[in-house]
Design an enzyme around this catalytic site. Sequence first.
Site, PDB file in Angstrom:
ATOM      1  N   ASP A   1       1.136  -1.084   0.022  1.00 47.79           N
ATOM      2  CA  ASP A   1       0.074   0.068  -0.074  1.00 47.79           C
ATOM      3  C   ASP A   1       0.937   1.321   0.076  1.00 47.79           C
ATOM      4  O   ASP A   1       2.031   1.373   0.177  1.00 47.79           O
ATOM      5  CB  ASP A   1      -0.826  -0.039   1.139  1.00 47.79           C
ATOM      6  CG  ASP A   1      -0.522   0.137   2.422  1.00 47.79           C
ATOM      7  OD1 ASP A   1       0.257   0.917   2.778  1.00 47.79           O
ATOM      8  OD2 ASP A   1      -0.768  -0.746   3.219  1.00 47.79           O
ATOM      9  N   TYR A   2       0.489   2.359  -0.166  1.00 42.29           N
ATOM     10  CA  TYR A   2       0.761   3.650  -0.387  1.00 42.29           C
ATOM     11  C   TYR A   2       1.971   4.106   0.632  1.00 42.29           C
ATOM     12  O   TYR A   2       2.969   4.430   0.122  1.00 42.29           O
ATOM     13  CB  TYR A   2      -0.084   4.766  -0.503  1.00 42.29           C
ATOM     14  CG  TYR A   2       0.473   6.138  -0.921  1.00 42.29           C
ATOM     15  CD1 TYR A   2       0.686   6.500  -2.248  1.00 42.29           C
ATOM     16  CD2 TYR A   2       0.212   7.263   0.093  1.00 42.29           C
ATOM     17  CE1 TYR A   2       1.165   7.619  -2.466  1.00 42.29           C
ATOM     18  CE2 TYR A   2       0.782   8.445  -0.272  1.00 42.29           C
ATOM     19  CZ  TYR A   2       1.110   8.597  -1.419  1.00 42.29           C
ATOM     20  OH  TYR A   2       1.623  10.054  -1.676  1.00 42.29           O
TER      21      TYR A   2
END
Length: 236
Positions: free
Chosen positions: A105-106
Site C-alpha cells: 500500500d501507499y
Amino acid sequence: MAERLQKILSQAGIASRRQAEALITAGRVRVNGAVVTELGAKADPVTDTITCDGKPVKPIGRKVYVLLYKPPGYMTTLKDPAGRPIVTDLLKGVGERVYPVGRLDYNTEGLLLLTNDGAWANSLAHPRHEVEKEYLVRIQGLPSADQIRQLEEGVVLDDGKTAPSKVRQLNSSQKNSWFSITIHEGRYRQVRRMCETVGLSVVRLKRIRYGSLDLGDLRPGQYRLLSPGEAEQMLA
C-alpha cells in the site's frame, strides 16, 4: 492456437491475469478490430490482431524479474488517477514493460517484485505455494502477550480469518516497539489490518523478505534484476 484473452495479455506482460480481466470487461481490448468484453473469449496470438488501448499485444521478447525497494509514498499500480507517483517511475533502464507482483500500500515500504512473466507472477500468487512474506512493524507502545498470541494464531478480518503467522519481538521502548511478522497470504493491507484488529497502532511497515529474496543492500528507490536461477528458486 486459441487461448483465453486474459492469458494472452498476461503472457505478453500487459498486466497480471486478474488485471487483464478488468481490462477486458472495461472494453479496452479488441480482437481483429472488434471490442471483446467476455472473459471466456479466446483468440489466437499468432493469427489474430489483438490490441489493448489501441496498442498491439505482442509476445514478450525476454522475461524480466525485478526486485525493487519501494519507498513509502508510491502507488503499486501502473497508473494513478490522482497523479501520485507509481512504482514503475523508479525503474528507469529496465527496458521492458513490467507490472507488480501483488502490492504494497501507499505508505508501506520495502521489497516489491515486478515482472513481465505472467505465468511466474500467477504461480507466486497461488495459495498452493504459500510463499512467505516477512515484515518489520513499528508500533506505538508495547504489544501485550495476548496481542502477539492473536497475531500468531490468526485474526478474524472482514474477509475471513487469517492463517497463523510467525512473530518475533525485536527492539522496544515505552513509546515504540519493533517486531517481525511473517505471513504467507496476500490479502489487501493484511498486516496493517491484523494489527489494527488486535488494537496495535502501526507507525511504520516495511517488507524485508519475499520467499528466498531479501532487500540486501538496496536503498529506497533502488532496484536490481533477478537472475533466472533466483526467479526459479522462488517457485521451488
